[in-house]
Design a protein around this motif. Structure first.
Motif, PDB file in Angstrom:
ATOM      1  N   LEU A 214       0.816  -1.206   0.000  1.00  0.00           N
ATOM      2  CA  LEU A 214       0.000   0.000   0.000  1.00  0.00           C
ATOM      3  C   LEU A 214       0.852   1.260   0.000  1.00  0.00           C
ATOM      4  N   GLY A 215       2.109   1.139   0.477  1.00  0.00           N
ATOM      5  CA  GLY A 215       2.989   2.296   0.521  1.00  0.00           C
ATOM      6  C   GLY A 215       3.576   2.649  -0.824  1.00  0.00           C
ATOM      7  N   ALA A 216       3.814   1.645  -1.655  1.00  0.00           N
ATOM      8  CA  ALA A 216       4.434   1.886  -2.961  1.00  0.00           C
ATOM      9  C   ALA A 216       3.639   2.860  -3.831  1.00  0.00           C
ATOM     10  N   PRO A 217       2.289   2.773  -3.881  1.00  0.00           N
ATOM     11  CA  PRO A 217       1.549   3.720  -4.725  1.00  0.00           C
ATOM     12  C   PRO A 217       1.730   5.180  -4.325  1.00  0.00           C
ATOM     13  N   ILE A 218       2.054   5.446  -3.060  1.00  0.00           N
ATOM     14  CA  ILE A 218       2.288   6.828  -2.647  1.00  0.00           C
ATOM     15  C   ILE A 218       3.439   7.418  -3.455  1.00  0.00           C
ATOM     16  N   VAL A 219       4.425   6.566  -3.797  1.00  0.00           N
ATOM     17  CA  VAL A 219       5.549   6.998  -4.614  1.00  0.00           C
ATOM     18  C   VAL A 219       5.216   6.889  -6.098  1.00  0.00           C
ATOM     19  N   THR A 220       4.653   5.749  -6.524  1.00  0.00           N
ATOM     20  CA  THR A 220       4.481   5.501  -7.959  1.00  0.00           C
ATOM     21  C   THR A 220       3.487   6.455  -8.614  1.00  0.00           C
ATOM     22  N   TYR A 221       2.400   6.797  -7.927  1.00  0.00           N
ATOM     23  CA  TYR A 221       1.435   7.731  -8.511  1.00  0.00           C
ATOM     24  C   TYR A 221       2.083   9.085  -8.784  1.00  0.00           C
ATOM     25  N   ASN A 222       2.895   9.549  -7.841  1.00  0.00           N
ATOM     26  CA  ASN A 222       3.540  10.849  -8.012  1.00  0.00           C
ATOM     27  C   ASN A 222       4.690  10.779  -9.009  1.00  0.00           C
ATOM     28  N   LEU A 223       5.387   9.645  -9.056  1.00  0.00           N
ATOM     29  CA  LEU A 223       6.477   9.485 -10.019  1.00  0.00           C
ATOM     30  C   LEU A 223       5.934   9.421 -11.443  1.00  0.00           C
ATOM     31  N   ALA A 224       4.816   8.727 -11.619  1.00  0.00           N
ATOM     32  CA  ALA A 224       4.195   8.658 -12.945  1.00  0.00           C
ATOM     33  C   ALA A 224       3.755  10.041 -13.419  1.00  0.00           C
ATOM     34  N   GLU A 225       3.218  10.850 -12.499  1.00  0.00           N
ATOM     35  CA  GLU A 225       2.824  12.215 -12.834  1.00  0.00           C
ATOM     36  C   GLU A 225       4.040  13.056 -13.195  1.00  0.00           C
ATOM     37  N   LEU A 226       5.110  12.897 -12.418  1.00  0.00           N
ATOM     38  CA  LEU A 226       6.327  13.684 -12.659  1.00  0.00           C
ATOM     39  C   LEU A 226       6.952  13.361 -14.012  1.00  0.00           C
ATOM     40  N   LEU A 227       7.003  12.064 -14.352  1.00  0.00           N
ATOM     41  CA  LEU A 227       7.659  11.626 -15.586  1.00  0.00           C
ATOM     42  C   LEU A 227       6.697  11.530 -16.762  1.00  0.00           C
ATOM     43  N   ASN A 228       5.405  11.778 -16.476  1.00  0.00           N
ATOM     44  CA  ASN A 228       4.371  11.698 -17.515  1.00  0.00           C
ATOM     45  C   ASN A 228       4.354  10.325 -18.188  1.00  0.00           C
ATOM     46  N   ILE A 229       4.327   9.285 -17.357  1.00  0.00           N
ATOM     47  CA  ILE A 229       4.295   7.909 -17.849  1.00  0.00           C
ATOM     48  C   ILE A 229       3.107   7.184 -17.225  1.00  0.00           C
ATOM     49  N   GLU A 230       2.797   6.018 -17.767  1.00  0.00           N
ATOM     50  CA  GLU A 230       1.682   5.230 -17.257  1.00  0.00           C
ATOM     51  C   GLU A 230       2.104   4.459 -16.003  1.00  0.00           C
ATOM     52  N   LEU A 231       1.137   4.288 -15.119  1.00  0.00           N
ATOM     53  CA  LEU A 231       1.368   3.408 -13.971  1.00  0.00           C
ATOM     54  C   LEU A 231       1.479   1.967 -14.464  1.00  0.00           C
ATOM     55  N   SER A 232       2.446   1.237 -13.919  1.00  0.00           N
ATOM     56  CA  SER A 232       2.621  -0.154 -14.329  1.00  0.00           C
ATOM     57  C   SER A 232       3.305  -0.923 -13.208  1.00  0.00           C
ATOM     58  N   PHE A 233       3.235  -2.246 -13.308  1.00  0.00           N
ATOM     59  CA  PHE A 233       3.931  -3.068 -12.332  1.00  0.00           C
ATOM     60  C   PHE A 233       5.441  -2.881 -12.460  1.00  0.00           C
ATOM     61  N   GLY A 234       5.920  -2.618 -13.692  1.00  0.00           N
ATOM     62  CA  GLY A 234       7.351  -2.372 -13.890  1.00  0.00           C
ATOM     63  C   GLY A 234       7.826  -1.168 -13.106  1.00  0.00           C
ATOM     64  N   LEU A 235       7.014  -0.099 -13.084  1.00  0.00           N
ATOM     65  CA  LEU A 235       7.372   1.086 -12.301  1.00  0.00           C
ATOM     66  C   LEU A 235       7.405   0.751 -10.816  1.00  0.00           C
ATOM     67  N   THR A 236       6.419  -0.014 -10.377  1.00  0.00           N
ATOM     68  CA  THR A 236       6.392  -0.437  -8.969  1.00  0.00           C
ATOM     69  C   THR A 236       7.632  -1.261  -8.632  1.00  0.00           C
ATOM     70  N   LEU A 237       8.034  -2.132  -9.550  1.00  0.00           N
ATOM     71  CA  LEU A 237       9.211  -2.972  -9.330  1.00  0.00           C
ATOM     72  C   LEU A 237      10.470  -2.117  -9.212  1.00  0.00           C
ATOM     73  N   ILE A 238      10.609  -1.116 -10.083  1.00  0.00           N
ATOM     74  CA  ILE A 238      11.779  -0.232 -10.041  1.00  0.00           C
ATOM     75  C   ILE A 238      11.831   0.527  -8.709  1.00  0.00           C
ATOM     76  N   VAL A 239      10.679   1.078  -8.308  1.00  0.00           N
ATOM     77  CA  VAL A 239      10.614   1.807  -7.039  1.00  0.00           C
ATOM     78  C   VAL A 239      10.978   0.893  -5.876  1.00  0.00           C
ATOM     79  N   THR A 240      10.474  -0.339  -5.905  1.00  0.00           N
ATOM     80  CA  THR A 240      10.743  -1.278  -4.816  1.00  0.00           C
ATOM     81  C   THR A 240      12.218  -1.648  -4.759  1.00  0.00           C
ATOM     82  N   VAL A 241      12.849  -1.843  -5.912  1.00  0.00           N
ATOM     83  CA  VAL A 241      14.278  -2.173  -5.940  1.00  0.00           C
ATOM     84  C   VAL A 241      15.106  -1.033  -5.334  1.00  0.00           C
ATOM     85  N   ILE A 242      14.787   0.198  -5.719  1.00  0.00           N
ATOM     86  CA  ILE A 242      15.492   1.358  -5.154  1.00  0.00           C
ATOM     87  C   ILE A 242      15.266   1.438  -3.653  1.00  0.00           C
ATOM     88  N   TRP A 243      14.059   1.196  -3.272  1.00  0.00           N
ATOM     89  CA  TRP A 243      13.646   1.225  -1.874  1.00  0.00           C
ATOM     90  C   TRP A 243      14.443   0.195  -1.057  1.00  0.00           C
TER      91      TRP A 243
END
Length: 530
Positions: A214-243
């Motif tokens: 539930l915490g990951a979307p707090i980052v991914t929603y804002n990151l998708a807006e910042l980069l103007n990209i679609e939300l995806s599991f790949g984005l969640t995976l990248i955020v989680t790896v960095i995390w």
């Protein structure tokens, strides 16, 4: 006499960790594969619990708050967790920062921004949806969620856990060990103790996986807006790896250079971010609205705290249903918070530990709710962001980037928000794995820190479970299971509170384990020669 269970046969005590992990996996996979059917069954069970026991969850938080105040201001409050001559491990600011990071995590960023909207579209007490009254109820409720009852739930098993670790010097910092004085050696060292410890680990592992998911979307929603990209599991995976990478660095550095520094850094960053929003945003409105909200909350605190709507008809409003789930879900985290608070409270009195946990996170969360929530309310009232429409028709999380990006320097605001959220998520994972490793490890926790390798292994397990569930869409069933797990944890909490009192009574700890000035005061009050 306690039996030393630390066999040094490995990093982890498999007899409690493996059963908990197997049960979590055994529950998660079927629930995830049959999510729709599982949710229907689980929600039916959970709704039945809510219907029958809603009053119990409400009184649960109040009773623990009363117990916390009793422990703090009675003779037990002077008891030192450790050597009375020893200075506390952390300064008060460091100590409070660590507890805030653990107690709030990234969840505060979500509730502060959008919880008022959830209430405004489905308000209580007959208010009209979307009205000024509904919005004010929502803002007050977002603060109430981080009020005194919640932090009493988080801290009230800590006196027993801190006492066995820092005063009794028991090698295992476990629920079973804290209850030894109640059930005796045979129960504690046998199957009964294993059951208690496995229940703890199940609740924490499931809660941790849900929180990460539930915490990951707090980052991914804002990151998708910042980069103007679609939300995806790949984005969640990248955020989680960095995390996880950030966590691994923090784990390697240890609690002094890792958790402590990250927590204090985040306090400064969050404070600077709040000031930045006030300067570039509607600062005067936020200050006025914060004042109104605090006044409204104080005036209606008892109404919100004790509201069950027993005479109401139709479906429950958001406040009625969410409050019960909130306390049920937080009950699953209660022991984790208490074990962690106990571990870092060496040198603190019981009063200092409880009151710091009751006051510091409450103050910070109310300020965060006032600033971030006030910003959202302003944007909605001025027609700049259709917050309530987003919450009603989309994922409510989508309202967060919409609000932030509407500010001047919107991209910079999003970047800072993402950084703060990532640090919060890192400290949450760090403190969670630190606690689990302390609990399930084989080292003597009264003398050592949990193994760094073990913490990273546990983090990997939690992350993999969370990612699998996110991938196949199975977080929702586990979230309900996590809420249901709160029921046995509530019972265990009350056991530990009684155990703490009984241990201190047996040792006369309010005389034998207090600071010198308190001992002198006690002797003087009894008319004894100093």
């Amino acid at each position: 006499m306690s039996i030393d269970k630390s066999s040094k046969k490995g990093l982890i005590d498999y007899k409690i960790f493996l059963p908990a992990l197997i049960i979590i996996v055994g529950i998660s996979i079927p629930l995830s594969l049959y999510e729709e059917e599982s949710l229907a069954i689980l929600n039916s069970i959970f709704n039945g619990v809510v219907d029958s026991f809603s009053w119990g969850y409400i009184w649960y938080g109040i009773i623990l708050l009363v117990a916390g105040l009793y422990f703090s201001f009675s003779k037990y409050g002077k008891v030192v967790l450790g050597d009375p001559m020893e200075k506390p491990r952390f300064t008060l600011f460091e100590y409070a920062s660590i507890l805030v990071a653990m107690g709030l995590g990234s969840t505060i960023m979500r509730t502060a921004m959008i919880e008022w909207g959830n209430v405004a579209v489905n308000p209580p007490f007959g208010a009209e949806a979307g009205s000024d009254a509904a919005i004010l109820w929502g803002s007050a409720y977002s603060m109430f969620l981080w009020g005194f009852q919640v932090f009493a739930v988080f801290v009230m098993a800590a006196p027993a856990m801190g006492y066995i670790l820092h005063v009794k010097k028991r090698p295992m910092m476990r629920i079973s060990e804290a209850c030894r004085i109640l059930f005796g050696d045979r129960f504690t060292d046998g199957i009964g103790g294993i059951v208690l410890d496995v229940l703890f680990l199940i609740s924490i592992l499931s809660g941790a996986a849900v929180t990460l998911g539930l915490g990951a979307p707090i980052v991914t929603y804002n990151l998708a807006e910042l980069l103007n990209i679609e939300l995806s599991f790949g984005l969640t995976l990248i955020v989680t790896v960095i995390w996880v990478l950030l966590f691994s660095i923090s784990a390697y550095l240890g609690i002094e250079k890792g958790i402590k520094r990250l927590s204090t850094l985040n306090m400064y960053l969050a404070g600077a971010f709040a000031l930045f929003i006030m300067v570039i945003g509607p600062g005067v409105f936020i200050l006025n609205y914060f004042t109104d909200t605090v006044g409204f909350l104080i005036s209606n605190y008892a109404d919100i705290s004790l509201h069950t709507n027993a005479l109401g008809s139709g479906e429950a409003t958001h406040i009625e249903s969410n409050t019960i789930f909130w306390f049920a879900y937080n009950a699953t985290w209660a022991m984790l918070h208490s074990v962690f608070a106990a571990k870092i409270s060496r040198g603190r009195t019981i009063k200092e530990m409880i009151l710091t946990y009751l006051l510091a996170p409450t103050m910070i969360s109310w300020i965060a709710s006032g600033v971030l929530g006030g910003l959202g309310v302003y944007k909605y009232l001025n027609g700049e962001v259709a917050v309530l429409d987003i919450i009603s028709n989309q994922d409510p999380m989508a309202a967060i980037p919409a609000i932030l990006s509407s500010l001047p320097l919107g991209n910079l605001v999003l970047i800072v928000f993402i950084i703060i959220a990532m640090i919060f998520l890192t400290t949450t994972l760090d403190s969670t794995t630190y606690t689990i490793a302390s609990y399930a490890g084989t080292e003597n926790m009264s003398k050592a820190e949990p193994s760094r390798n073990l913490r990273i292994i546990i983090a990997a397990i939690i992350t993999i479970v969370a990612l699998i569930l996110m991938r196949i869409g199975g977080l929702a069933p586990l979230e309900v299971v996590s809420g249901l797990m709160g029921l046995p944890i509530i019972f265990i909490q009350f056991l530990t509170i009684y155990a703490a009192k009984k241990m201190m009574d047996k040792d006369r700890a309010w005389i034998t384990n207090v600071r010198e000035e308190d001992k002198k005061y006690y002797n003087k009050s009894k008319g004894k020669r100093l």
